[in-house]
Design a protein around this motif. Structure first.
Motif: not given
Length: 292
Positions: A144-154, A158-170, A182-184
């Motif tokens: 989570r930084g200049v190019r990726t925000n919390q709304e996008g992460i949320d 939601r898109i990946l949850a039905p497929h058993g994928v967990s998303v971790l944000a830092y 600066l990307h991850l």
């Protein structure tokens, strides 16, 4: 062969989306695009050709996007406008306003090849592919930084949850400011399932601890080369585990990876990667990574 699918970072690269730079890059205004003093459009195009040849020789099929003079100079960095999963592509929304139109290029390419769209980032949400790392098939890590925000992460959660994928944000540090990128993946390049090249001083501390807990061997990128390259010494593309492509001119970083068992190829990239702030990983959007 399966047409698409990638929920890992280093399995053999079988299919990849790339854009051959041309008129848009040659005519790019360096001040507008935040390109550095070594930028040279003609030389950048030539350096890209050498890189693309390496990708082809690895055995990967390249899905080409052509630069027809649309003015999207950064569109050669195909890693960012979409993310591939085993269930289809996710169309992302770029955090850099000059790059927002690039997503449509990816959508068109996927439609032409009957690759399904799993979802898309909309509204105020932003996610760039350079902020996304598959830690394993069930865990996506996002910076989570200049190019990726919390709304996008949320939204991606939601898109990946039905497929058993967990998303971790830092949270990422600002480092060189809003205009610089600066990307991850600017601070971690996976080289194999159990090996990564990192610049620890800029890694989110909790993410660093998770990597250590997972037993992933971390190669520390030499600080002098990291800073001299604006981080691009660390931007390394695995074409298969332990087989990587990096920018030429950073021998200590290369030696550190070779000492860990990697085979390293390099290409001249001062006018392309160093100047335009994107390395070999940024120049590719893996569409299919699959163990042999």
């Amino acid at each position: 062969m399966t047409a698409f699918g990638s929920q890992e970072m280093s399995a053999p690269l079988k299919r990849v989306l790339m854009r051959r730079p041309g008129a848009s890059l040659r005519a790019a205004d360096p001040a507008k695009w935040h390109y550095g003093p070594t930028f040279d459009g003609e030389r950048a195009v030539a350096q890209y050709s050498a890189f693309a040849e390496m990708v082809e020789k690895s055995g990967a099929e390249i899905i080409w996007l052509e630069d027809d003079g649309d003015g999207l100079a950064d569109a050669m960095f195909t890693h960012d406008p979409s993310l591939m999963s085993d269930h289809g592509a996710i169309l992302l929304r770029m955090g850099k306003p000059l790059r927002v139109a690039e997503t449509a290029l990816h959508e068109k390419a996927y439609a032409e090849r009957q690759i399904p769209i799993l979802g898309r980032i909309t509204g105020e949400g932003t996610v760039e592919g350079g902020d996304c790392i598959w830690l394993d098939a069930k865990t996506l890590v996002i910076g989570r930084g200049v190019r990726t925000n919390q709304e996008g992460i949320d939204q991606i959660t939601r898109i990946l949850a039905p497929h058993g994928v967990s998303v971790l944000a830092y949270d990422l540090p600002l480092w060189q400011g809003e205009e610089a990128c600066l990307h991850l993946m600017s601070v971690m390049s996976p080289l194999a399932d159990n090996l990564a090249l990192v610049f620890a001083p800029l890694l989110p501390a909790a993410f660093y601890q998770l990597l250590k807990k997972r037993g992933i061997q971390l190669i520390e990128a030499p600080a002098d080369e990291f800073h001299a390259s604006n981080g691009l010494s660390l931007n390394v593309l695995p074409t298969k585990p332990y087989d990587v492509i990096m920018v030429e001119g950073f021998p200590a970083t290369r030696a550190a990876m070779e000492a860990a068992g990697c085979t390293v190829q390099t290409f001249e990239a001062d006018a392309l990667c160093i100047a335009c702030e994107g390395g070999p990983t940024c120049l590719t959007r893996p569409v299919l990574r699959q163990a042999a």
